[in-house]
Design an enzyme around this catalytic site. Structure first.
Site, short mmCIF file in Angstrom:
data_model
loop_
_atom_site.label_atom_id
_atom_site.label_comp_id
_atom_site.label_asym_id
_atom_site.label_seq_id
_atom_site.Cartn_x
_atom_site.Cartn_y
_atom_site.Cartn_z
N LYS A 132 67.15 69.15 53.96
CA LYS A 132 65.75 68.72 54.01
C LYS A 132 65.45 68.13 55.38
CE LYS A 132 62.41 65.72 51.65
NZ LYS A 132 62.19 64.89 50.43
N ARG B 89 61.37 74.15 40.71
CA ARG B 89 60.32 73.19 40.35
C ARG B 89 59.32 73.86 39.42
NH1 ARG B 89 60.09 69.92 45.34
NH2 ARG B 89 61.96 70.49 46.48
N ASP C 148 54.89 70.14 41.84
CA ASP C 148 55.88 70.70 42.76
C ASP C 148 57.04 69.74 42.98
OD1 ASP C 148 53.53 69.37 44.08
OD2 ASP C 148 54.88 69.42 45.80
P1 AMP Z 1 56.01 66.17 49.39
O1 AMP Z 1 54.75 65.41 49.21
O2 AMP Z 1 56.99 65.52 50.32
O3 AMP Z 1 56.63 66.59 48.10
O4 AMP Z 1 55.61 67.50 50.17
C1 AMP Z 1 54.67 68.42 49.70
C2 AMP Z 1 54.90 69.72 50.40
O5 AMP Z 1 54.68 69.58 51.78
C3 AMP Z 1 56.30 70.27 50.23
O6 AMP Z 1 56.23 71.65 50.06
C4 AMP Z 1 56.98 69.94 51.54
O7 AMP Z 1 57.98 70.88 51.86
C5 AMP Z 1 55.83 69.99 52.52
N1 AMP Z 1 56.05 69.06 53.62
C6 AMP Z 1 56.06 67.72 53.57
N2 AMP Z 1 56.31 67.20 54.78
C7 AMP Z 1 56.46 68.25 55.63
C8 AMP Z 1 56.75 68.38 57.01
N3 AMP Z 1 56.93 67.31 57.79
N4 AMP Z 1 56.82 69.61 57.53
C9 AMP Z 1 56.63 70.69 56.76
N5 AMP Z 1 56.36 70.64 55.45
C10 AMP Z 1 56.29 69.43 54.88
MG MG Z 2 57.91 67.60 47.32
#
Ligand code: AMP
Ligand code: MG
Length: 485
Positions: free
Chosen positions: A110, A180, A249
């Site tokens: 990650k 997921r 998700d």
């Molecule tokens: P999260 O809220 O962390 O579950 O993220 C929601 C979505 O945004 C997921 O698909 C993550 O992979 C993507 N995401 C979150 N932060 C980043 C980042 N810095 N770069 C690329 N994708 C991100």
């Molecule tokens: Mg996430």
């Protein structure tokens, strides 16, 4: 045999073989000067990785995503989801690379760089949030709550912008599957029902083989996911864990705690506690988690509908509440040290929650100290009593509890031992993670290792670490965690 060199290992492929509708091959974006700052020796051993690998030159580069290990096929999977109750379309994996499998476990990096699903973001994770994920995955495992695991943490001086300038890190996380709810929603809402079915068949064959014996495999899988989700959330409630972002998700098909972001453990009890400062309406508050679990299961059932009988699907969802309540009552019965079931048990628990709410009683400390309850008639139980503002009200509850214990001829000494195996002494309070983060930012990772070791055995007394079982310091009140990571 434990591998001492990376070339003795070979990653197996599972998900990647579903083909390019489900994922995209993408290499990690090299991270400058990666160094291994945490290594989970216990989990490594389970995966067949020798301790010697922690010192191996290639290890940091591999876990940074700079170098692909033998047999690995680095992919980003595609999923969609409902965020804060609203359909959000395609989301990820925006920053997670799946390398393949070791010993039947998926290995994911990650923060290893951008993917076709990054949606304009940088594909990175900052050191702060990576330490929080690393520590909490292992803390949950220590608490015996189903979770993804964390194998390693790699840090880099590479700058990453969030609200301020931070540095990059990569967590290597491990689970039988990172599927997921949102993976299924992706194909359902995209109208790609043939792929949806293939994905479900893949999941069933690998993770729900018992469903193959049932008339409708997909229904049987849904039934299991409903039951596991109910059980998982009951365990969260019992330990006082708030996930913070229960979007579909972030919901694991296997019923694991997944995606550690702005999570938090309750300090003082507040049923309405909101751990995520970006969650203005409190959708994901502590008290809402059970209902959100059902909302998310509704989304999953909707996505599986092409393979289900509508009435059976609805019936499965209707079982959730009962399953959740049964699991919750079992958990609290154990926390109270009760071994029998009585019709008034839930009343007794509600009466306690009301008083804890009114007194803002510390969740973890109260439950741990309840083991010390002296059930002799007239016993003062001062340490417990002092945790409540309305002392007389607590006395009345204590008398009810005493009678309930005597009803099952409970023996204090035996009850204490039992309770100490279910009420942890130590949980990952925000301030503990924060101290580990502050030290790590100065290049000192000793606190990360210390807290990880402490929380691997949260039910043990560990008197040398007594300070970690104390009330949070005043400065902890000012800590704020948000989705930014
Ligand atoms: P999260 O809220 O962390 O579950 O993220 C929601 C979505 O945004 C997921 O698909 C993550 O992979 C993507 N995401 C979150 N932060 C980043 C980042 N810095 N770069 C690329 N994708 C991100
Ligand atoms: Mg996430």
């Amino acid at each position: 045999m434990q591998a001492q060199h990376w070339d003795e290992l070979s990653f197996g492929q599972g998900y990647a073989e579903l083909g390019d509708t489900f994922s995209t091959d993408v290499a990690g974006t090299p991270l400058a000067s990666p160094h291994l700052v945490a290594w989970n020796a216990e989990l490594a051993a389970q995966l067949g990785l020798d301790e010697a690998l922690a010192a191996h030159d290639d290890t940091a580069a591999i876990f940074a995503g700079n170098v692909a290990p033998h047999g690995a096929r680095s992919i980003a999977t595609v999923y969609s989801g409902h965020q804060f109750g609203v359909w959000a379309g395609q989301l990820g994996d925006g920053r997670a690379l799946l390398l393949g499998e070791l010993s039947g476990q998926e290995i994911q990096l990650k923060g290893a760089g951008r993917t076709p699903y990054s949606r304009g973001a940088d594909g990175r994770a900052v050191l702060r949030s990576s330490i929080r994920e690393y520590l909490c995955s292992e803390a949950m495992h220590g608490l015996r709550i189903p979770t993804t695991r964390a194998l390693a943490l790699v840090a880099s001086p590479e700058p990453v912008w969030r609200e301020t300038l931070e540095t990059a890190a990569v967590v290597t996380r491990v689970a039988p599957s990172f599927l997921r709810f949102g993976h299924f929603e992706h194909f359902y809402y995209g109208g790609r029902h043939e792929e949806l079915k293939r994905l479900a068949d893949y999941a069933i064959a690998r993770y729900f083989p018992e469903a193959l014996a049932e008339a409708n495999h997909y229904q049987a899988m849904l039934d299991t996911v409903v039951a596991r989700t109910a059980d998982l959330i009951a365990q969260w409630q019992a330990v006082g864990f708030c996930h913070g972002v229960m979007n579909t998700d972030n919901m694991s098909l296997l019923g694991l705690t997944l995606d550690y972001g702005p999570y938090g453990f309750l300090d003082h009890f507040d049923a309405g506690h909101i751990c995520n400062h970006s969650d203005h309406a409190g959708r994901y508050s502590y008290g809402n988690q059970p209902e959100i679990g059902l909302f998310n299961l509704n989304c999953l059932a909707q996505a599986l509908l092409p393979m289900l009988d509508r009435d059976e699907a609805i019936a499965a969802l209707k079982r959730y509440q009962g399953l959740f309540e049964a699991a919750l009552e079992d958990a609290f019965r154990a926390k109270l040290g009760l071994t029998t079931v009585q019709p008034d048990d839930w009343d007794l628990m509600i009466a306690l929650f009301d008083q804890m709410q009114a007194s803002a009683t510390d969740w973890t400390r109260f439950w741990r100290s309840l083991a010390q309850f002296d059930s002799a008639p007239g016993a003062a139980n001062t340490t417990l009593r002092d945790q409540f503002v309305e002392r007389e009200a607590f006395d009345a509850w204590a008398e009810r509890y005493r009678q309930r214990l005597s009803q099952e001829s409970s023996v204090d000494l035996e009850r204490r031992v039992r309770m100490n195996t279910v009420n942890p002494k130590y949980v990952l309070r925000n301030h503990m993670a924060e101290t580990a983060i502050r030290m790590a930012t100065q290049g000192d990772f000793s606190e990360v290792a210390r807290v990880q070791a402490l929380l691997a055995r949260p039910f043990d007394e560990q008197p040398e670490h007594e300070a970690y079982a104390g009330l949070p310091p005043d400065w902890a009140n000012a800590l704020s965690v948000s989705c930014s990571s």
